[in-house]
Design a protein around this motif. Structure first.
Motif, PDB file in Angstrom:
ATOM      1  N   GLY A 624      70.229 -39.580 -22.596  1.00 64.19           N
ATOM      2  CA  GLY A 624      70.538 -40.530 -21.671  1.00 64.19           C
ATOM      3  C   GLY A 624      70.446 -42.062 -22.141  1.00 64.19           C
ATOM      4  N   VAL A 625      70.198 -42.185 -23.226  1.00 66.98           N
ATOM      5  CA  VAL A 625      70.338 -43.553 -23.963  1.00 66.98           C
ATOM      6  C   VAL A 625      71.293 -43.941 -24.898  1.00 66.98           C
ATOM      7  CG1 VAL A 625      68.747 -45.397 -25.045  1.00 66.98           C
ATOM      8  CG2 VAL A 625      67.796 -43.819 -23.455  1.00 66.98           C
ATOM      9  N   GLU A 626      72.128 -44.760 -24.661  1.00 65.57           N
ATOM     10  CA  GLU A 626      72.991 -45.396 -25.438  1.00 65.57           C
ATOM     11  C   GLU A 626      72.710 -46.458 -26.515  1.00 65.57           C
ATOM     12  OE1 GLU A 626      76.569 -45.928 -23.229  1.00 65.57           O
ATOM     13  OE2 GLU A 626      77.131 -43.734 -23.600  1.00 65.57           O
ATOM     14  N   TYR A 627      72.558 -46.747 -27.604  1.00 65.41           N
ATOM     15  CA  TYR A 627      72.016 -47.791 -28.704  1.00 65.41           C
ATOM     16  C   TYR A 627      73.489 -48.363 -29.112  1.00 65.41           C
ATOM     17  CZ  TYR A 627      67.384 -45.892 -28.434  1.00 65.41           C
ATOM     18  OH  TYR A 627      66.263 -45.503 -28.102  1.00 65.41           O
ATOM     19  N   TRP A 628      73.330 -49.654 -29.197  1.00 62.77           N
ATOM     20  CA  TRP A 628      74.357 -50.581 -29.573  1.00 62.77           C
ATOM     21  C   TRP A 628      73.928 -51.589 -30.685  1.00 62.77           C
ATOM     22  CZ3 TRP A 628      79.190 -50.046 -26.786  1.00 62.77           C
ATOM     23  CH2 TRP A 628      79.224 -49.408 -25.700  1.00 62.77           C
ATOM     24  N   LEU A 633      78.895 -49.385 -30.478  1.00 61.75           N
ATOM     25  CA  LEU A 633      78.029 -48.081 -30.061  1.00 61.75           C
ATOM     26  C   LEU A 633      77.788 -47.425 -31.323  1.00 61.75           C
ATOM     27  CD1 LEU A 633      76.799 -46.395 -27.642  1.00 61.75           C
ATOM     28  CD2 LEU A 633      79.135 -45.028 -27.791  1.00 61.75           C
ATOM     29  N   ALA A 634      76.534 -47.037 -31.802  1.00 59.92           N
ATOM     30  CA  ALA A 634      75.836 -46.602 -32.777  1.00 59.92           C
ATOM     31  C   ALA A 634      75.350 -45.033 -32.547  1.00 59.92           C
ATOM     32  CB  ALA A 634      74.946 -47.201 -33.195  1.00 59.92           C
ATOM     33  N   LYS A 635      75.803 -43.951 -33.529  1.00 61.17           N
ATOM     34  CA  LYS A 635      75.149 -42.766 -33.327  1.00 61.17           C
ATOM     35  C   LYS A 635      73.916 -42.514 -33.650  1.00 61.17           C
ATOM     36  CE  LYS A 635      79.594 -40.320 -33.792  1.00 61.17           C
ATOM     37  NZ  LYS A 635      80.326 -39.187 -34.641  1.00 61.17           N
TER      38      LYS A 635
END
Length: 675
Positions: A624-628, A633-635
């Motif tokens: 549920g969290v996306e990191y940038w 956008l980073a995996k």
């Protein structure tokens, strides 16, 4: 009936065609051949032909019931349902809750009624031909059979799921339950596209405003119904979805151009291409085709458009001929005989529910005598009807159904589960300010109120059963009184939330005022719209708005479950919602929110080594969290690093970041030799 009845041999021949018994005369053709039907039709008198085209209601709970004799006498001149069938050699009967109260809640009694009427029709004093036994069982707000039959949430609820598999399942539920009680025609589905929010008669009976979606869902319902050998009827041709007049009470006239009409025709074309058995006409003047006559009485609509242009070769039935629209033609009042004649001349095969069957019959007989209707024209329709009866298995040696096994089918667990799934998946969340929903049954107290026409008293106990502390306060009628509004406002202060059930609030100032007054208390107000899906446009103060598309038990239960968080709303608007003043669109077709899941981002790991080549940072994996990283956008993995790195966290679709959580991190990696 005036005129001679079929002689015994011809009655036998009629039974022969449909029952497959041995011929009474050596040279009678085989029963399943077209020639067999042709011989039966050729042997009929004109009166008998018109009788086969006449489908109407009869009063009583059994074939020989005399408890409603006064009503039968007034309309038909006989006492019992069986006598009506026999007197007019009816081709079909039509069930209503007010004429056959047994259908409302007694499936076994309904089956027995069907059996008795079939016995009257195939007996010595009847036509010898089994009946079409018909009903309007659309699901939702138009359903003559109630519990223990399966109560379905309705077509617009189905439309909000956009799921053809569920539509097929709904058709199968309807078809199997109707077949079990001896009904072989369902005047459904509605394939009108509801493009006018002010439409007083279609609304949630429609599956939506998009022709492609309505066509797909309509075809699926048709296939489901007809898979159970119950004839489906697409209605109301050529479209009743953009009217502001109810044809039960007035004469609708639409003035849109042919291009707009084509959008309304598209679902009918889909139904025709899929092999729908019947099409029902609309008592609507469509000026683009015929500016003088409603579709039911228009040759241009029924023959030129439906038969020739759209290619329909099935059975055409009028809508009920006792509706007010047909008596309100401008400068041209018609009597019941003239209406019947015009309907046949227009191209209809069935005269449905004439207010005066004898007058309709006499009018057609006079028209035949005068040469205005030919016998060939009547034979054409009766042939179509008999071919349909043969194809659907109506015309069997024994058209009765087993009464003892009715409840094995009607309202069984599988059918109830289908209705519940449609209802759950239809719930459409249009607003959820401050994520007021879902409520917590263990913590939140609820005041349950609403317009009486919305049946809020159904939802209140459901919320209590789900664990909420519920205070209920109700009032009859659609417009909340000043006293009721004041009482509810006084109670709202002591609750965690108010649930208000609305009913077509777009046109009801009292409902709008009540919601505004409740919201002014500061207690969150949740509006549950129980009919047409436009109420949000007049309720800007509501904290949350849920559409459930009906006031039936499955609709209310799905709404209650959504309030409690047991259902995550997944329905999407099957129509556009206009702004309150009609100048634009507030919410577009396909719009719908769902509940978001709370998440707390984890802090990234910064691994700063003396040697630059050994500097890394690690993005954690958090559902549920996306990191940038620096805006990209980073995996979730380990990355080499240098210089200053900025990492931010945002919520993915369907999630939200808990207030107060850390969402941004900066780190400057030192150059070698600095330590």
């Amino acid at each position: 009936m005036t005129g001679a009845r079929l002689g015994a041999a011809h009655v036998l021949a009629a039974g022969l065609v449909f029952a497959g018994i041995s011929p009474a005369v050596a040279d009678t053709p085989p029963p399943s051949s077209p020639d067999g039907i042709a011989e039966v039709v050729d042997a009929m008198s004109v009166e008998q032909l018109v009788g086969q085209m006449t489908w109407t209601h009869v009063y009583g709970n059994s074939a020989d019931d005399t408890s409603m004799a006064a009503s039968n006498q007034a309309r038909y001149g006989v006492d019992t349902p069986a006598q009506v069938v026999e007197k007019f050699d009816l081709g079909g009967v039509l069930y209503f809750a007010w004429s056959n109260p047994v259908v409302t809640s007694n499936p076994e009694g309904t089956a027995a009624l069907s059996n008795g009427l079939q016995a009257a029709s195939t007996g010595d004093d009847g036509s010898g031909i089994p009946l079409a036994v018909t009903i309007d069982q659309e699901g939702g707000i138009v359903a003559r059979m109630g519990a223990p039959a399966t109560v379905l949430p309705g077509n617009m609820a189905l439309g909000a799921t956009f799921d053809a598999d569920l539509a097929r399942a709904q058709g199968e539920v309807l078809g199997s339950e109707l077949a079990a009680v001896g009904v072989n025609v369902d005047f459904a589905p509605v394939v009108d596209i509801n493009t006018n929010p002010a439409n007083p008669v279609i609304g949630v009976r429609s599956m939506g405003s998009d022709p492609d979606a309505v066509g797909e869902l309509g075809v699926a319902q048709i296939l489901g119904l007809q898979s159970q050998n119950v004839g489906a009827a697409a209605k109301h041709f050529p479209g009743h979805g953009d009217t502001v007049t109810d044809s039960h009470t007035g004469l609708p006239i639409v003035t849109y151009p042919r291009e707009t009409l084509d959008r309304h025709l598209a679902p009918f074309q889909d139904a025709i291409d899929a092999g729908v058995d019947m099409v029902m006409t609309a008592h609507v003047i469509v000026e683009a085709i015929d500016p003088e006559m409603p579709g039911t009485l228009s040759h241009a609509v029924l023959t030129d458009l439906l038969r020739e242009e759209l290619g329909f070769d099935g059975v055409i039935t009028t809508d009920a001929l006792d509706m007010a629209a047909l008596k309100q033609l401008p400068d041209n009042p018609l009597d019941d005989g003239q209406i019947a004649v015009l309907a046949i001349q227009a191209g209809s095969d069935i005269l449905l529910n004439s207010p005066n069957v004898q007058a309709s019959l006499d009018g057609v007989l006079d028209a035949v005598a005068d040469g205005d209707i030919t016998r060939d024209r009547l034979e054409e329709s009766v042939t179509r009807i008999l071919e349909w009866k043969l194809e659907r298995g109506v015309a069997e040696d024994d058209p009765s159904v087993p009464v003892d096994s009715v409840l094995d089918v009607v309202g069984n667990d599988e059918h109830l589960a289908t209705a519940a799934e449609i209802a759950d998946r239809s719930v459409t969340l249009l607003r959820n300010e401050g994520r007021v929903l879902p409520l917590d049954p263990a913590e939140d107290s609820v005041l349950m109120v609403g317009a009486g026409s919305a049946w809020p008293e159904r939802m209140g106990p459901m919320l209590a059963n789900l664990g909420f502390s519920v205070t209920e306060d109700y009032e009859n009628g659609g417009s909340p009184s000043a006293a009721y509004r004041t009482r509810a406002v006084g109670k709202a202060y002591s609750h965690d939330a108010v649930v208000f059930a609305s009913y077509n609030a777009s046109g009801n100032a009292a409902q709008q005022q009540m919601v505004a007054e409740l919201a002014a208390t500061g207690t969150p107000v949740i509006v549950v719209a129980t009919r047409n899906p436009y109420d949000i446009n007049v309720m800007p103060d509501a904290d949350a708005v849920l559409n459930i598309y009906g006031w039936g038990v499955p609709n209310h239960l799905a709404g209650a479950r959504a309030i409690a968080g047991l259902v995550n709303p997944s329905g999407r608007l099957p129509v556009d919602v206009p702004t309150a003043d009609g100048s634009g669109t507030l919410l577009e077709l396909g719009f719908g929110l769902s509940y978001e899941t709370p998440v707390v981002p984890e802090e990234p790991v910064f691994d700063d080594q003396l040697n630059r080549s050994n500097d890394f940072y690690t993005i954690p994996s958090v559902t549920g969290v996306e990191y940038w990283v620096d805006g990209k956008l980073a995996k979730a993995k380990r990355y080499p690093a240098k210089g200053t790195v900025t990492i931010t966290a945002t919520a993915a679709d369907g999630y939200y970041v808990v207030d107060g959580s850390e969402t941004e991190w900066n780190h400057t990696f030192e150059k070698p030799g600095r330590r």
